[in-house]
Scaffold this motif. Structure first.
Motif, PDB file in Angstrom:
ATOM      1  N   VAL A  82     -26.463   4.135  -7.801  1.00  0.00           N
ATOM      2  CA  VAL A  82     -27.325   3.295  -8.637  1.00  0.00           C
ATOM      3  C   VAL A  82     -28.734   3.280  -8.048  1.00  0.00           C
ATOM      4  N   ILE A  83     -29.713   3.626  -8.865  1.00  0.00           N
ATOM      5  CA  ILE A  83     -31.101   3.659  -8.419  1.00  0.00           C
ATOM      6  C   ILE A  83     -31.773   2.308  -8.630  1.00  0.00           C
ATOM      7  N   ASN A  84     -31.529   1.706  -9.782  1.00  0.00           N
ATOM      8  CA  ASN A  84     -32.131   0.410 -10.086  1.00  0.00           C
ATOM      9  C   ASN A  84     -31.440  -0.172 -11.309  1.00  0.00           C
ATOM     10  N   VAL A  85     -31.786  -1.404 -11.647  1.00  0.00           N
ATOM     11  CA  VAL A  85     -31.273  -2.045 -12.854  1.00  0.00           C
ATOM     12  C   VAL A  85     -32.432  -2.648 -13.626  1.00  0.00           C
ATOM     13  N   ASP A 141     -22.268 -12.194 -21.054  1.00  0.00           N
ATOM     14  CA  ASP A 141     -22.946 -13.164 -20.189  1.00  0.00           C
ATOM     15  C   ASP A 141     -23.623 -12.420 -19.041  1.00  0.00           C
ATOM     16  N   GLU A 142     -24.943 -12.202 -19.147  1.00  0.00           N
ATOM     17  CA  GLU A 142     -25.681 -11.490 -18.111  1.00  0.00           C
ATOM     18  C   GLU A 142     -25.907 -12.338 -16.873  1.00  0.00           C
ATOM     19  N   SER A 143     -25.809 -13.673 -17.029  1.00  0.00           N
ATOM     20  CA  SER A 143     -26.134 -14.573 -15.916  1.00  0.00           C
ATOM     21  C   SER A 143     -25.168 -14.448 -14.747  1.00  0.00           C
ATOM     22  N   ILE A 144     -23.963 -13.920 -14.997  1.00  0.00           N
ATOM     23  CA  ILE A 144     -22.980 -13.831 -13.922  1.00  0.00           C
ATOM     24  C   ILE A 144     -23.157 -12.576 -13.073  1.00  0.00           C
ATOM     25  N   VAL A 145     -24.095 -11.702 -13.466  1.00  0.00           N
ATOM     26  CA  VAL A 145     -24.282 -10.434 -12.760  1.00  0.00           C
ATOM     27  C   VAL A 145     -25.349 -10.577 -11.684  1.00  0.00           C
ATOM     28  N   ASP A 146     -25.025 -10.167 -10.484  1.00  0.00           N
ATOM     29  CA  ASP A 146     -25.967 -10.164  -9.365  1.00  0.00           C
ATOM     30  C   ASP A 146     -26.617  -8.783  -9.283  1.00  0.00           C
ATOM     31  N   ASP A 147     -27.901  -8.704  -9.651  1.00  0.00           N
ATOM     32  CA  ASP A 147     -28.604  -7.424  -9.676  1.00  0.00           C
ATOM     33  C   ASP A 147     -28.575  -6.716  -8.322  1.00  0.00           C
ATOM     34  N   GLU A 148     -28.715  -7.486  -7.256  1.00  0.00           N
ATOM     35  CA  GLU A 148     -28.782  -6.881  -5.927  1.00  0.00           C
ATOM     36  C   GLU A 148     -27.469  -6.198  -5.553  1.00  0.00           C
ATOM     37  N   LYS A 149     -26.359  -6.792  -5.974  1.00  0.00           N
ATOM     38  CA  LYS A 149     -25.055  -6.173  -5.700  1.00  0.00           C
ATOM     39  C   LYS A 149     -24.905  -4.862  -6.470  1.00  0.00           C
ATOM     40  N   ASN A 207     -19.354   9.752  -5.738  1.00  0.00           N
ATOM     41  CA  ASN A 207     -18.010   9.675  -6.300  1.00  0.00           C
ATOM     42  C   ASN A 207     -18.126   8.943  -7.640  1.00  0.00           C
ATOM     43  N   TYR A 208     -18.092   9.708  -8.737  1.00  0.00           N
ATOM     44  CA  TYR A 208     -18.364   9.123 -10.050  1.00  0.00           C
ATOM     45  C   TYR A 208     -17.369   8.022 -10.405  1.00  0.00           C
ATOM     46  N   LYS A 209     -16.116   8.259 -10.098  1.00  0.00           N
ATOM     47  CA  LYS A 209     -15.093   7.262 -10.423  1.00  0.00           C
ATOM     48  C   LYS A 209     -15.323   5.975  -9.647  1.00  0.00           C
ATOM     49  N   LYS A 210     -15.595   6.095  -8.354  1.00  0.00           N
ATOM     50  CA  LYS A 210     -15.828   4.921  -7.519  1.00  0.00           C
ATOM     51  C   LYS A 210     -17.057   4.156  -7.985  1.00  0.00           C
ATOM     52  N   THR A 211     -18.118   4.886  -8.302  1.00  0.00           N
ATOM     53  CA  THR A 211     -19.348   4.247  -8.785  1.00  0.00           C
ATOM     54  C   THR A 211     -19.093   3.491 -10.075  1.00  0.00           C
ATOM     55  N   ALA A 212     -18.378   4.116 -11.006  1.00  0.00           N
ATOM     56  CA  ALA A 212     -18.089   3.492 -12.297  1.00  0.00           C
ATOM     57  C   ALA A 212     -17.241   2.235 -12.126  1.00  0.00           C
ATOM     58  N   VAL A 213     -16.223   2.324 -11.304  1.00  0.00           N
ATOM     59  CA  VAL A 213     -15.329   1.175 -11.099  1.00  0.00           C
ATOM     60  C   VAL A 213     -16.072   0.013 -10.457  1.00  0.00           C
ATOM     61  N   GLU A 214     -16.931   0.323  -9.488  1.00  0.00           N
ATOM     62  CA  GLU A 214     -17.684  -0.733  -8.812  1.00  0.00           C
ATOM     63  C   GLU A 214     -18.695  -1.386  -9.744  1.00  0.00           C
ATOM     64  N   ILE A 215     -19.333  -0.589 -10.602  1.00  0.00           N
ATOM     65  CA  ILE A 215     -20.263  -1.155 -11.581  1.00  0.00           C
ATOM     66  C   ILE A 215     -19.527  -2.084 -12.529  1.00  0.00           C
ATOM     67  N   LEU A 216     -18.386  -1.610 -13.030  1.00  0.00           N
ATOM     68  CA  LEU A 216     -17.603  -2.411 -13.963  1.00  0.00           C
ATOM     69  C   LEU A 216     -17.200  -3.738 -13.327  1.00  0.00           C
ATOM     70  N   LYS A 217     -16.754  -3.690 -12.097  1.00  0.00           N
ATOM     71  CA  LYS A 217     -16.334  -4.905 -11.399  1.00  0.00           C
ATOM     72  C   LYS A 217     -17.504  -5.854 -11.195  1.00  0.00           C
ATOM     73  N   THR A 218     -18.668  -5.313 -10.833  1.00  0.00           N
ATOM     74  CA  THR A 218     -19.835  -6.142 -10.511  1.00  0.00           C
ATOM     75  C   THR A 218     -20.457  -6.786 -11.745  1.00  0.00           C
ATOM     76  N   VAL A 219     -20.331  -6.147 -12.915  1.00  0.00           N
ATOM     77  CA  VAL A 219     -20.918  -6.730 -14.129  1.00  0.00           C
ATOM     78  C   VAL A 219     -19.964  -7.694 -14.840  1.00  0.00           C
TER      79      VAL A 219
END
Length: 455
Positions: free
Chosen positions: A51-54, A36-44, A2-14
């Motif tokens: 998402v395949i990887n970061v 600020d990259e420090s607030i992003v949890d890569d595992e989430k 679900n492209y929209k769901k994936t995009a929204v979740e990425i935006l929220k997580t970053v």
């Protein structure tokens, strides 16, 4: 997915749109400049569907999606509110100079890759049809197909003007007109039979004329300069006059400025860069084969391989062939070899399934990132096997002067790029790629334990 769901979740997580200073995408990755990259949890982020990887590289937070990234990016733009919601000041201040350069290169060239690849493959098939006698070079069929395969290269300044404008936030349509003026027949006629270096005058100012079809650097520099003029005009011209004044001043200033100053500098600069790179390859083919064939996967892992792609595109557009592109094939076929070696040796069904999927994906689409991040980065011995395989095959390709007639990604489906008037080129290419595959497979088989797991 679900492209929209994936995009929204990425935006929220970053960290939401407030944490984004710039965004773009390449062939497989969503590339974000974060405040600020420090607030992003890569595992989430990795746990988000699709998402395949970061990766954190070149001053960017890169989210690996795969070939469906354009669709995710489209939804991501909607969620953010479009690129215009990100201020120019924030974008320009974020990241280092080099990271901004890498980001610009990827966003300018990524939209054109399908057109470049498709045209290149058609060109190779057309050469093959002529060689085997299916199509006559003097026929209308040949002319139409030749125009089809070469138009993307001839009109490259117009296409790059449009994508550059998107990146630098100028009018893409006025930018396309600037590119089109450089290719206008009457302007080209001013050179007569002299070609590059012919002279004329513009309001008594001497002008050195250049042939800008198939060029890369001049138009990108021109639109970069134009973006500052456009933003200034947009800010200072009143709304009731913008419709006429902004385009009028933009064209009257930028086209002569490009032809008189920016264009010749860009042509000579591009030729100098390409000349230095090609000279180094010709005079040190072994070193080039080792560094590119062996090191390409490392550049891809950091997302900085885009810095080399414009050189290959420029070579194809200007001289019709390139020596660097075959070396990237060596890398990809070494990855294919590694997946084969792991599949033959490992007992774990999950690892074998992942390896086989990677083999098929790379062979058909040339996308190595899922295998790179899912297998090689996590197992350095297997990655070393791939690097050695790519270096050995790349060395052979370099020594045999193998070239491609198009800028393409290395896969079985892009083999027509090796079809040249020199028929030996294709044969040597197949031998070199087979070397990469076999060496990678053997070393991966030796370096993989039977109890290896997919981490």
């Amino acid at each position: 997915m679900n492209y929209k769901k994936t995009a929204v979740e990425i935006l929220k997580t970053v960290g939401g749109k407030e944490n984004i200073s710039n965004m773009t995408h390449c062939a497989t990755r969503l590339r974000l400049n974060l405040k600020d990259e420090s607030i992003v949890d890569d595992e989430k982020v990795k746990k988000i569907d699709g998402v395949i990887n970061v990766a954190r590289a070149a001053g960017q937070y890169q989210v690996l999606i795969g070939i469906e990234v354009p669709k995710v990016y489209e939804e991501f733009e909607k969620a953010v509110g479009g690129n215009d919601s990100i201020s120019d000041d924030e974008s320009s201040k974020s990241g280092s100079v080099m990271s901004n350069i890498f980001s610009a290169i990827s966003s300018i060239f990524a939209p054109l890759l399908p057109a470049l690849a498709g045209s290149g493959i058609l060109r190779g098939i057309l050469i093959l049809c002529v060689q085997v006698g299916i199509i006559n070079e003097k026929s209308g069929t040949y002319t139409i197909l030749y125009a089809t395969s070469m138009s993307v290269f001839y009109f490259l300044p117009i296409l790059l003007a449009f994508t550059s404008a998107k990146r630098f936030k100028a009018s893409p349509y006025l930018s396309a007109i600037i590119g089109g003026a450089l290719l206008y027949p009457d302007f080209i006629k001013l050179m007569g039979s002299h070609g590059n270096g012919a002279t004329t005058t513009f309001m008594k100012i001497p002008v050195v004329l250049m042939n800008y079809n198939s060029t890369v650097v001049p138009i990108i520099l021109s639109i970069w300069v134009f973006s500052y003029l456009y933003k200034w005009l947009d800010k200072h011209v009143t709304e009731n006059l913008k419709l006429v004044v902004v385009p009028l001043v933009s064209l009257v200033v930028m086209i002569p400025l490009t032809i008189i100053v920016i264009g010749p500098l860009g042509v000579y600069g591009g030729e100098l860069i390409a000349g230095v790179v090609n000279w180094s390859i010709i005079h040190s083919r072994v070193l080039a084969g080792v560094l590119v064939g062996g090191g390409w996967s490392i550049l891809v892992s950091f997302g900085i391989h885009w810095a080399v792609n414009p050189i290959m595109i420029n070579n194809i557009a200007t001289v019709g062939y390139d020596y660097i592109c075959p070396l990237t094939f060596a890398c990809n076929f070494a990855v294919i070899g590694v997946t084969l070696g792991v599949w033959l040796k490992a007992r774990d069904m999950q690892l074998r399934s992942f390896s086989l999927t990677g083999l098929v994906t790379i062979a058909l689409s040339a996308i190595i990132e899922p295998t790179l991040f899912g297998l090689l980065v996590k197992n350095r011995k297997i990655w070393l096997a791939q690097i050695i395989g790519g270096a050995v095959g790349g060395t052979y390709l370099g020594l045999m002067h193998v070239a491609t007639n198009a800028f393409v990604f290395g896969s079985v489906t892009t083999f027509p790029a090796f079809i040249m008037k020199n028929q030996n080129n294709f044969i040597q290419a197949m031998i070199g790629l087979l070397i990469s595959l076999v060496v990678g497979a053997i070393l991966a088989y030796l370096f993989t334990s039977r109890d290896e797991k997919l981490a």
